[in-house]
Scaffold this active site. Sequence first.
Site, PDB file in Angstrom:
ATOM      1  N   LYS A   4       8.025  -0.284   5.819  1.00  0.00           N
ATOM      2  CA  LYS A   4       7.432   1.008   5.272  1.00  0.00           C
ATOM      3  C   LYS A   4       8.611   1.644   5.027  1.00  0.00           C
ATOM      4  O   LYS A   4       9.514   2.212   5.749  1.00  0.00           O
ATOM      5  CB  LYS A   4       6.651   1.559   6.542  1.00  0.00           C
ATOM      6  CG  LYS A   4       6.380   3.119   6.303  1.00  0.00           C
ATOM      7  CD  LYS A   4       5.199   3.343   7.424  1.00  0.00           C
ATOM      8  CE  LYS A   4       3.962   3.213   6.482  1.00  0.00           C
ATOM      9  NZ  LYS A   4       2.876   3.801   7.050  1.00  0.00           N
ATOM     10  N   ASP A  40      -3.589  10.136  13.853  1.00  0.00           N
ATOM     11  CA  ASP A  40      -4.282   9.964  12.626  1.00  0.00           C
ATOM     12  C   ASP A  40      -5.017   8.422  12.700  1.00  0.00           C
ATOM     13  O   ASP A  40      -4.672   7.626  12.072  1.00  0.00           O
ATOM     14  CB  ASP A  40      -2.903   9.866  11.471  1.00  0.00           C
ATOM     15  CG  ASP A  40      -3.521   9.747  10.081  1.00  0.00           C
ATOM     16  OD1 ASP A  40      -4.825  10.238   9.848  1.00  0.00           O
ATOM     17  OD2 ASP A  40      -2.870   9.295   9.431  1.00  0.00           O
ATOM     18  N   GLY A  82       0.948  -0.979   0.041  1.00  0.00           N
ATOM     19  CA  GLY A  82       0.036   0.067  -0.124  1.00  0.00           C
ATOM     20  C   GLY A  82       0.674   1.157   0.112  1.00  0.00           C
ATOM     21  O   GLY A  82       1.921   1.127  -0.056  1.00  0.00           O
ATOM     22  N   GLN A  83       0.169   2.292  -0.195  1.00  0.00           N
ATOM     23  CA  GLN A  83       0.869   3.756  -0.158  1.00  0.00           C
ATOM     24  C   GLN A  83       0.313   4.619   1.037  1.00  0.00           C
ATOM     25  O   GLN A  83      -0.908   4.893   0.893  1.00  0.00           O
ATOM     26  CB  GLN A  83       0.725   4.387  -1.335  1.00  0.00           C
ATOM     27  CG  GLN A  83       1.135   5.833  -1.672  1.00  0.00           C
ATOM     28  CD  GLN A  83       2.659   5.832  -1.918  1.00  0.00           C
ATOM     29  OE1 GLN A  83       3.363   5.109  -2.769  1.00  0.00           O
ATOM     30  NE2 GLN A  83       3.196   6.773  -1.157  1.00  0.00           N
ATOM     31  N   GLY A  84       0.839   5.156   1.735  1.00  0.00           N
ATOM     32  CA  GLY A  84       0.422   6.168   2.767  1.00  0.00           C
ATOM     33  C   GLY A  84       1.060   7.309   2.715  1.00  0.00           C
ATOM     34  O   GLY A  84       1.766   7.357   1.895  1.00  0.00           O
ATOM     35  N   GLY A  85       0.678   8.215   3.581  1.00  0.00           N
ATOM     36  CA  GLY A  85       1.168   9.625   3.529  1.00  0.00           C
ATOM     37  C   GLY A  85       2.717   9.523   3.951  1.00  0.00           C
ATOM     38  O   GLY A  85       3.316  10.438   3.534  1.00  0.00           O
ATOM     39  N   PHE A  86       2.929   8.805   4.521  1.00  0.00           N
ATOM     40  CA  PHE A  86       4.553   8.673   4.872  1.00  0.00           C
ATOM     41  C   PHE A  86       5.427   7.961   4.014  1.00  0.00           C
ATOM     42  O   PHE A  86       6.632   7.986   4.243  1.00  0.00           O
ATOM     43  CB  PHE A  86       4.964   7.996   6.306  1.00  0.00           C
ATOM     44  CG  PHE A  86       4.106   8.828   7.538  1.00  0.00           C
ATOM     45  CD1 PHE A  86       4.271  10.309   7.722  1.00  0.00           C
ATOM     46  CD2 PHE A  86       2.848   8.406   8.060  1.00  0.00           C
ATOM     47  CE1 PHE A  86       3.672  11.065   8.756  1.00  0.00           C
ATOM     48  CE2 PHE A  86       2.286   9.246   9.143  1.00  0.00           C
ATOM     49  CZ  PHE A  86       2.498  10.295   9.459  1.00  0.00           C
ATOM     50  N   SER A 132       5.617   4.352   0.927  1.00  0.00           N
ATOM     51  CA  SER A 132       4.927   3.115   0.671  1.00  0.00           C
ATOM     52  C   SER A 132       5.268   1.934   1.701  1.00  0.00           C
ATOM     53  O   SER A 132       6.268   1.809   2.213  1.00  0.00           O
ATOM     54  CB  SER A 132       5.657   2.606  -0.629  1.00  0.00           C
ATOM     55  OG  SER A 132       5.473   3.730  -1.618  1.00  0.00           O
ATOM     56  N   VAL A 133       4.440   0.954   1.537  1.00  0.00           N
ATOM     57  CA  VAL A 133       4.694  -0.249   2.304  1.00  0.00           C
ATOM     58  C   VAL A 133       4.952  -1.561   1.558  1.00  0.00           C
ATOM     59  O   VAL A 133       4.033  -1.714   0.623  1.00  0.00           O
ATOM     60  CB  VAL A 133       3.565  -0.324   3.253  1.00  0.00           C
ATOM     61  CG1 VAL A 133       3.637  -1.537   4.365  1.00  0.00           C
ATOM     62  CG2 VAL A 133       3.148   1.019   4.069  1.00  0.00           C
TER      63      VAL A 133
END
Length: 639
Positions: free
Chosen positions: A343, A440, A322-326, A328-329
């Site tokens: 991450k 968050d 996945g892709q988060g704000g901080f 990619s995972v």
Amino acid sequence: MGREESSNFSTFFLFSLLSFLFITETQARKLQQVVCSSSCGDIKNISYPFRLKSDPAGCGDPDYELSCQSNKTILEFHSGKYYVEKISYSEQIIRVVDVNLAGGSCGLPYKSLSRDVNDIRYSRQVDTRMKTASFVNCSRNISDTGYRKVPCLSGDQSFVYVISGGDAISLLPEPCFFISMVPILDAGVDYPSYETIRNLLKSGFDLGWSVLCRDCFAAGNMCFSSANSKPYCYDNGSNFIVALIQLIFTSLVTFLLAMGLISRFIVIPIVLIVFLIHKYRTTRKTVDNVEKFLYKQQSWMPKRYSYIEIIAITNHFRDKLGQGGFGSVYKGQLSDGSSIAVKVLENSSFSGEEFINEVSTIGRIHHANVVRLLGFCSEGSKRSLVYEYMPNGSLDRHIFSKKGTGESFSWEKLHEIALGTARGIEYLHNGCDMCILHFDIKPHNILLDCNFIPKVADFGLAKFYPKERDFVSVSALRGTIGYIAPELISRNFGAVSCKSDVYSFGMLLLEMAGGRRNSYAKATRSSKAYFPSWVYDKITNGEDLELPDVSEIEVVIARKLCIVGLWCIQVEATHRPSITKVVEMLEGSIDDLQMPPKPFFSSSPQHKSIREIQSDSSTELLESESFEECSYSHQSSYI
Ligand SMILES: *[C@@H]1O[C@H](CO)[C@@H](O)[C@H](O)[C@H]1NC(C)=O
Ligand SMILES: *[C@@H]1O[C@H](CO)[C@@H](O)[C@H](O)[C@H]1NC(C)=O
Ligand SMILES: *[C@@H]1O[C@H](CO)[C@@H](O)[C@H](O)[C@H]1NC(C)=O
Ligand SMILES: *[C@@H]1O[C@H](CO)[C@@H](O)[C@H](O)[C@H]1NC(C)=O
């Protein structure tokens, strides 16, 4: 006279004791060697600590077991297979070759292995000039000086190259992906030819073994070893210099005893004083050196990985979760076969030392409802965090799912998940020595393990992005708007505190109860458009919640989740319960719950409703000044 005699006697006694011990030990060694030396093919006289599988029990050390197949000695290591070429007992080096690369055969390594062999049995550094050979598979012809084509593996459509270097290749050209790597000896030139690499692969690489270091690591101590020195084991608590002084101290004592001199009464106090002064100085000195810090904290610190290891673990970032704000995972696998999630942080503004300090804070957090940080990587600007892998993904996959894509939960299970999540947040707020605000909380950050136990993820990361703009834009980017407490948006609503997380948790609870996003765009026309306000009216009017096919008990659970959720999303932070209180409410009976005041002021003229603010354009977010205050109180909460 009498004193001198007794002194001589004690010296004699000491010497005879020492020589007795020494002799018995060497004799024992000899005995072991004579009884247990076996051979396999070219490797003759295999002896302590090595043993063959076929040797009688008691020979050698089980940690250093080799096997013999068709006159070839084989070392099985990190699920790879290596032929043993040579064992040097005096230098404590074993030379091995990957079974697929031995002889003249042209192939890929049997198993990928990075240069920094991560194993307590073979921890001794042999040669710092060791290189790695990395195999990559490309879908077009690459003409780059470092890339050497492997003819037997390349065809018209795919081109396999081998690259030799000190480091893993971090930037592959577009059509290439990483296959595997293996350590090789140094060729002495920058871009060795294919023939040279082939020969290096064939001749294998050296592993340094040390029984002393193995035992030392196993006892939780540090082992100091380099290419040219004997390994030395020292205690975790003391540092190397203290250990050295202790060594000098003890040898001085023996020496003076042997001399039998009165002077020992003068020298010993001096040595003692020097020792004490040193000890005082070292304890007073602040721990500024990151490495020293890491050694001392090793027992609880998450493991530090090199970037090469991260590449090997994630198989060159092949499986993106996945892709988060901080950042990619990626999914990865450790050498013991267990799965992990990596991450990769982007654009962190922290220095290496600050990052490691922060990681050590996060790494100390252990709770059943909090995702565990297993390791990290910090090399220059390359920062990654290694977490335990959660096979069932995040909560949003399950609660927002249309039929089929995810598990749909019973109301009991939803309640269990809500309670677990609340306990995780409570632990972050109160459980450890410092309060950690999450900032968050949302379904994407609640992960589910194989038993669907919820675990809070991504905590502590807000700290890596302390600048106001970054924080806001990151949150906005991640679509977190619906979960942000009003005080995080505008300072008119008060100061940022633990209650901001409670707000987000309340929104989460209502979403779990509603089974959909709180402001569901497609439902704008219906009365259910904004679920919290709809559910508030239903409950206060004593109407039922329009749940199809549910039992009496389930209705009670649904009402409870809604009431607790409505308490949490009060606009005034002081009206919201603390997370500890939330846990109590969720554990307790519904009869003890009172109806909260209406959590929104849609009719109040002086404010906009939260919904309006939250659906406003993000310009207001960026202009808000409250973030100075936010990061300030955020920081102070760590003290
Ligand atoms: C192996 O040991 C035998 C005696 O135990 C000795 O004669 C022989 O030279 C040794 N071989 C090597 C290669 O060390
Ligand atoms: C191993 O070597 C021995 C003698 O060196 C020989 O007799 C035997 O046949 C060999 N075994 C295999 C499987 O090559
Ligand atoms: C390289 O990739 C191609 C296409 O993905 C594949 O057909 C080929 O088997 C791969 N070669 C090796 C050696 O892995
Ligand atoms: C790949 O490039 C090399 C030189 O850059 C050339 O000699 C070779 O024929 C090319 N191979 C293919 C399959 O295009």
